[in-house]
Scaffold this active site. Structure first.
Site, PDB file in Angstrom:
ATOM      1  N   GLU A  95       0.656   0.561  14.731  1.00 19.08           N
ATOM      2  CA  GLU A  95      -0.726   0.686  15.212  1.00 19.08           C
ATOM      3  C   GLU A  95      -1.556  -0.515  14.825  1.00 19.08           C
ATOM      4  OE1 GLU A  95      -4.962   1.641  15.282  1.00 19.08           O
ATOM      5  OE2 GLU A  95      -3.808   1.148  13.503  1.00 19.08           O
ATOM      6  N   GLU A  96      -1.187  -1.156  13.701  1.00 20.93           N
ATOM      7  CA  GLU A  96      -2.046  -2.209  13.143  1.00 20.93           C
ATOM      8  C   GLU A  96      -1.790  -3.586  13.739  1.00 20.93           C
ATOM      9  OE1 GLU A  96      -4.473  -1.459  11.454  1.00 20.93           O
ATOM     10  OE2 GLU A  96      -4.099   0.204  10.082  1.00 20.93           O
ATOM     11  N   HIS A 140      -7.979  -1.767   5.388  1.00 20.20           N
ATOM     12  CA  HIS A 140      -7.536  -3.173   5.391  1.00 20.20           C
ATOM     13  C   HIS A 140      -8.133  -3.972   4.231  1.00 20.20           C
ATOM     14  CE1 HIS A 140      -7.078  -2.738  10.072  1.00 20.20           C
ATOM     15  NE2 HIS A 140      -6.569  -1.716   9.394  1.00 20.20           N
ATOM     16  N   GLU A 197      -7.347   9.439  11.732  1.00 22.38           N
ATOM     17  CA  GLU A 197      -7.822   8.162  11.198  1.00 22.38           C
ATOM     18  C   GLU A 197      -8.956   8.431  10.204  1.00 22.38           C
ATOM     19  OE1 GLU A 197      -7.014   5.025  11.589  1.00 22.38           O
ATOM     20  OE2 GLU A 197      -5.893   4.845  13.475  1.00 22.38           O
ATOM     21  N   ASP A 230      -6.362   4.355   5.291  1.00 23.84           N
ATOM     22  CA  ASP A 230      -5.933   4.039   6.668  1.00 23.84           C
ATOM     23  C   ASP A 230      -4.416   3.985   6.744  1.00 23.84           C
ATOM     24  OD1 ASP A 230      -5.895   3.267   9.294  1.00 23.84           O
ATOM     25  OD2 ASP A 230      -6.506   1.215   8.926  1.00 23.84           O
ATOM     26  N   ASP A 271       2.118   3.166   9.839  1.00 22.17           N
ATOM     27  CA  ASP A 271       2.178   1.781   9.358  1.00 22.17           C
ATOM     28  C   ASP A 271       0.878   1.392   8.656  1.00 22.17           C
ATOM     29  OD1 ASP A 271       0.885   1.907  11.938  1.00 22.17           O
ATOM     30  OD2 ASP A 271       1.027  -0.276  12.072  1.00 22.17           O
ATOM     31  N   HIS A 327      -0.869   7.258  12.556  1.00 24.36           N
ATOM     32  CA  HIS A 327       0.081   6.141  12.464  1.00 24.36           C
ATOM     33  C   HIS A 327       0.571   6.009  11.029  1.00 24.36           C
ATOM     34  CE1 HIS A 327      -2.726   3.173  10.627  1.00 24.36           C
ATOM     35  NE2 HIS A 327      -3.651   3.707  11.409  1.00 24.36           N
TER      36      HIS A 327
HETATM   37 ZN   LIG Z   1      -5.696   3.250  11.175  1.00 26.94          ZN
END
Ligand SMILES: [Zn+2]
Length: 344
Positions: A131-132, A319, A160, A101, A71, A69
């Site tokens: 995705e997030e 994150h 990932e 990530d 994003d 992903h």
């Molecule tokens: Zn991820």
């Protein structure tokens, strides 16, 4: 912005990290990725919204899917990226939003897409958006509904963050709203009412491992005893439970309450004992471990494609404001993946 796919994977990661792409605002990065891939004559490129799919079509006996992903979660004052050595080992780290990530994984995908024109297995590179955030906007989900033929394959690697270790399978996740009702009253005569916000704290609400309250809403006005309170709970379940069993578990725990399932995603079994997964495990080495947390591996499982997580980032840092990726890991990941794609 033009992406230089001949730059090494660490420089390319920094390049991509410095194009912000918070979920829902991936246009610019998607455009750069699309342009870079369209310049490669050995790939056929499709764009669907902010998802880009690039495929080799060499007529190989097997096809593998490498997905990531593009994003990130919202930027937290951690852009632009910066390189800083680990004070202990002196190894360089790249800091910034999305480094682990999972833009380092995306950079590895791009390097392989550009640098391995004749892989021994056909390869489908998938770059997707959203995705997030909530599952229904997930770009991979959208692709699998609209153009499942683009995603077909014998095995998928989701890049990932896994610290360059194979992570098989993943937990399922489910969100439910548990509603408590009370009786409204003026707050000056609160004994005449029953406060719904106080209700979920009574006995009978048992917190299990992986079952947590993640939100609460309620309240009418500053002088009213509320008659309704909704607690949102998140349940993370092992892949040996399917969605129906997970829902039953949530309903059992909250027996007597009004429960509405608002969102769910099934887990995925590891599937490391079959097909190209075996050659993958041999080529990249290391022991596989179980994945804690939900990832899009489960979407491939739903399409009948065994999938694993394997990428350079550190999932525990995802994150966080101090997110970084170890630069040697990016280079190692690319090398091992290249080995897998080029050796019979
Ligand atoms: Zn991820």
């Amino acid at each position: 912005m033009e992406l230089d796919l001949s730059a090494d994977a660490a420089a390319l990661t920094a390049n991509i990290v410095d194009v912000p792409s918070v979920s829902g605002a991936e246009d610019q990065l998607a455009g750069s990725i699309e342009a870079a891939l369209r310049a490669l004559p050995h790939l056929s490129v499709h764009r669907e919204g902010n998802c880009i799919v690039a495929r080799t079509d060499l007529g190989r006996a097997q096809r593998v899917v490498l997905a990531g992903h593009i994003d990130t979660v919202p930027v937290a004052g951690n852009l632009p990226s910066r390189v800083q050595p680990d004070p202990a080992s002196g190894e360089d780290r790249l800091y910034g939003c999305g480094t682990s990530d999972m833009k380092s994984g995306v950079a590895v995908q791009l390097r392989l897409a550009a640098g391995v024109p004749e892989p021994v297995r056909d390869v489908t590179y998938v770059f997707y958006d959203c995705e997030e955030i909530e599952a229904e906007r997930n770009g991979l989900g959208r692709l699998s509904r609209k153009s499942p033929e683009l995603l077909g394959g014998d095995f998928a690697v989701l890049m990932e963050p896994s610290g360059c270790e194979i992570e098989g399978g993943c937990q399922g996740t489910m969100r439910a709203e548990v509603t408590a009702t009370g009786r409204r009253a003026h707050s000056a005569r609160s004994w005449m009412g029953r406060n719904a916000i106080h209700e979920p704290a009574v006995d009978g609400l048992r917190y299990h491992e992986g079952l947590n309250a993640v939100g609460i809403t309620g309240g009418v006005a500053g002088n009213v005893i509320p008659d309704r309170c909704v607690v949102t709970v998140n349940y993370r379940f092992a892949p040996d439970r399917d969605v129906a069993a997970a829902e039953q578990h949530v309903r059992d725990v909250f027996d007597g309450w009004d429960v509405a399932i608002v969102d769910f995603a099934p887990g995925a079994r590891p599937g490391l004992d079959q097909g190209p997964a075996v050659s993958f495990a041999t080529a990249v080495g290391g022991a596989a471990r179980a994945k804690l947390g939900w990832t899009d591996v489960a979407r491939f499982a739903e399409l009948g494609i065994p999938a694993v997580n394997y990428g350079p980032g550190i999932s525990e840092l995802a994150h966080t404001q101090d997110e970084y990726v170890e630069i040697p890991k990016i280079l190692a990941c690319e090398e091992r993946m290249r080995g897998w794609l080029t050796s019979p």
